[in-house]
Design an enzyme around this catalytic site. Structure first.
Site, PDB file in Angstrom:
ATOM      1  N   GLU A 151       0.925  -1.396   0.262  1.00 25.98           N
ATOM      2  CA  GLU A 151       0.161   0.013  -0.045  1.00 25.98           C
ATOM      3  C   GLU A 151       1.114   1.220  -0.028  1.00 25.98           C
ATOM      4  O   GLU A 151       0.535   2.208  -0.419  1.00 25.98           O
ATOM      5  CB  GLU A 151      -0.882   0.272   1.414  1.00 25.98           C
ATOM      6  CG  GLU A 151      -2.030   1.022   0.602  1.00 25.98           C
ATOM      7  CD  GLU A 151      -3.259   0.915   1.839  1.00 25.98           C
ATOM      8  OE1 GLU A 151      -4.010   0.573   1.341  1.00 25.98           O
ATOM      9  OE2 GLU A 151      -2.910   1.417   3.268  1.00 25.98           O
ATOM     10  N   HIS A 185       5.805 -26.884   3.357  1.00 27.88           N
ATOM     11  CA  HIS A 185       5.095 -27.879   2.782  1.00 27.88           C
ATOM     12  C   HIS A 185       4.337 -27.300   1.988  1.00 27.88           C
ATOM     13  O   HIS A 185       3.069 -28.385   1.658  1.00 27.88           O
ATOM     14  CB  HIS A 185       4.254 -29.146   3.811  1.00 27.88           C
ATOM     15  CG  HIS A 185       6.099 -29.636   5.012  1.00 27.88           C
ATOM     16  ND1 HIS A 185       6.029 -30.950   4.684  1.00 27.88           N
ATOM     17  CD2 HIS A 185       6.018 -29.221   5.806  1.00 27.88           C
ATOM     18  CE1 HIS A 185       6.820 -30.874   5.539  1.00 27.88           C
ATOM     19  NE2 HIS A 185       6.919 -30.603   6.711  1.00 27.88           N
ATOM     20  N   LYS A 196     -13.619   1.660  -3.891  1.00 27.74           N
ATOM     21  CA  LYS A 196     -14.955   2.529  -3.065  1.00 27.74           C
ATOM     22  C   LYS A 196     -15.844   2.961  -3.638  1.00 27.74           C
ATOM     23  O   LYS A 196     -17.011   3.041  -3.766  1.00 27.74           O
ATOM     24  CB  LYS A 196     -13.975   3.186  -1.696  1.00 27.74           C
ATOM     25  CG  LYS A 196     -13.467   1.791  -1.073  1.00 27.74           C
ATOM     26  CD  LYS A 196     -12.005   2.643  -0.583  1.00 27.74           C
ATOM     27  CE  LYS A 196     -12.926   4.017   0.917  1.00 27.74           C
ATOM     28  NZ  LYS A 196     -11.537   4.571   2.100  1.00 27.74           N
TER      29      LYS A 196
END
EC number: 5.3.1.9
Length: 555
Positions: free
Chosen positions: A356, A387, A515
């Site tokens: 960000e 793994h 947004k």
């Protein structure tokens, strides 16, 4: 103001490019063979922590040239600007002063000639008084029962930072006190979190500076409704809800006592705000004294960052080595691999802090950036990652520089668990660096009785080319001070990278467009009308959603 220099046009960048051509094929294992003191020279000690950068594809000349680049792009001057409160967040006209939140020295920090420290200390004292009541068990709810559960409702920096720290420092929590974090506007998140909780013993912390953040206030309203279904009287809200906000009118309208509103400032970016009142959930959970220790760790690293020459400056060295890989080797990602379960949210926290901050394509001159900026940051705690994705780290076509973090002492000593964990950490870093060549693999396979065609067929698949770089950060134990120092170290690394890349690290305009479009789409979902106001794909998705929902409702 920060310098506005295209780094790729600097003489030091050009020298680094020529240097890269000469060292790009150097084998790290050979560098260790040539220099028995390489670890000693290329590891840096800080308090209870050692940062080893010796397993990197660098020479002394590489580091010297990288420091030349830091000087030419104004890193030292930028550090001074940040600490003295200059408005280096130019696109928003703000200072960048998360360092003031953990300034434990008796020195002023000025913004426009005004010392912000009295305000910082005032909020810290308010936090101390409130969190001490919660941590000690003195804070009770409407039924006079002790608070047992804290629910922090926020998003982004109001969630990731506190959640990461609370998880990491859980060994310091009071027995019988639990903390929960709700961020996602998906109703499942808050519903599942509240299951099993008792309204009479639950405290909600609503973290929203404006008290209008859509996701946070949607969750806050649902939390309030859930609470009132159990408590009944709206007057009880004041005992169970507190706000981290600056919007007093909205806070009071929600039913929260203004005395339980904790403020912070526009010079604190969300992803750097855990040191502020945003950390209230942490202070309540681990106690204010331990929260103060977290601040102390950050403050100590701030002093190191501000006062140490570039060549010995840990955040600067880490930043410049990362730039070496991002911009010269073209390695686009970095893995953060904590070998401490308490740090399970640390990769996600750094992902936000880095991506960000530096995920920008416009430079400080307003031009498109012609060089790479933020790497993609990702990771998982060890040994889980071994793994899952370590196969790619060892033998994949993309080389991923790694940061390993590991404590010498566990908070939960149990048999050989910790020694096995540490052995895996050090082994992975060694394997990435050394690899395993054809001769060694041949000897190993021959010793197991394999030869001829089968050996020749399997040999290429068992070779590890190695020469894959990593940093290893060893710390004594994951204490509040150590965690504070580690967080601040990475914050400053990110800052230095942004300075060199000629971008603004403290805005996040890329978050805004989605947004705004969501606000447009939201009311369009309320009816059954066909939507045609967007592009073909978005229209199609909205209309498919409406059809599916309609069929579900009818069934």
């Amino acid at each position: 103001m920060l310098k506005k220099i295209d780094p790729a046009q600097t003489e030091s960048w050009k020298r680094l490019g020529r240097h890269y051509d000469g060292v790009k094929d150097l084998a790290m294992d050979d560098l260790f063979q040539q220099d028995p003191d390489r670890f000693k020279r290329l590891s840096m000690a800080f308090k209870d922590m050692v940062v080893d950068v010796s397993k990197n594809r660098i020479t002394d000349k590489t580091l010297a040239l990288l420091m030349d680049l830091a000087r030419e792009t104004g890193v030292k001057e930028a550090i001074a600007m940040m600490f003295r409160g200059d408005r280096i967040n130019e696109t928003e006209g703000r200072s960048v002063l998360h360092v003031a939140l953990r300034n434990l020295a008796d020195t002023p920090v000025l913004v426009d000639g005004k010392d912000v420290m009295p305000g910082v200390r005032g909020v810290l004292e308010q936090m101390r008084l409130f969190s001490t009541r919660v941590y000690s068990g003195q804070q009770t709810g409407y039924s006079n029962r002790t608070i047992t559960d804290i629910v922090n409702i926020g998003i982004g920096g109001s969630d990731l930072g506190p959640k990461m720290v609370a998880t990491a420092l859980a060994p310091y929590a009071r027995k019988g006190l639990n903390v929960h974090f709700v961020s996602n506007v998906d109703g499942t998140h808050i519903v599942e979190t509240l299951k099993g909780l008792d309204p009479a013993t639950t405290l909600f912390i609503i973290a929203s500076k404006t008290f209008t953040t859509q996701e946070t206030m949607t969750n806050a309203a649902s939390a309030r409704q859930w609470f009132l279904e159990g408590a009944g009287d709206p007057g009880h809200v004041a005992q169970h809800f507190v706000a981290i906000s600056t919007n007093a009118a909205a806070v009071e309208a929600f039913g929260i006592d203004r005395d339980n509103m904790f403020g912070f400032w526009d010079w604190v970016g969300g992803r750097y705000s855990l040191w502020s009142a945003i950390g209230l959930s942490v202070a309540c959970y681990i106690g204010f004294d331990n929260f103060k220790r977290l601040l102390k760790g950050g403050f100590d690293m701030d002093c190191h960052f501000r006062d140490t020459p570039l060549e010995q400056n840990i955040p600067v060295v880490l930043a410049m080595i990362s730039i070496w890989y991002v911009n010269f080797f073209n390695f686009p990602t970095e893995a953060v691999l904590p070998y401490d379960q308490g740090l399970e949210y640390f990769p996600a926290y750094l992902q936000q802090a880095c991506m960000e901050s530096n995920g920008k394509s416009t430079d400080r001159n307003g031009n498109l950036v012609a060089h790479a900026t933020s790497p993609i940051v990702w990771g998982e705690p060890g040994t889980n990652g071994q793994h899952a994705f370590y196969q790619l780290l060892h033998q994949g076509t993309q080389i991923v520089p790694c940061d390993f973090l590991v404590p010498a002492i566990s908070h939960n000593p149990l048999g050989d668990h910790h020694a096995l964990l540490v052995a895996n950490c050090f082994a992975q870093a060694e394997a990435l660096m050394k690899g395993r060549g054809e001769q060694e693999v041949t000897r190993e396979m021959t010793a197991k009785g394999m030869d001829g065609e089968k050996l020749g067929r399997l040999l290429p698949h068992r070779v590890f080319h190695g020469n894959r770089p990593s940093n290893t950060i060893v710390f004594k134990q994951l204490t509040p001070e150590v965690l504070g120092a580690i967080i601040a170290m990475y914050e400053h690394k990110i800052f230095v990278q942004g300075v060199v890349w000629n971008i603004f690290s403290f805005d996040q305009w890329g978050v805004e467009l989605g947004k705004a479009l969501a606000s447009q789409i939201f009311p369009e979902l309320a009816d059954h009308e066909t939507v045609v106001t967007h592009d073909g794909s978005t229209n199609g998705l909205i209309n498919v959603f409406k059809q599916m929902r309609s069929k579900t409702c009818r069934s």
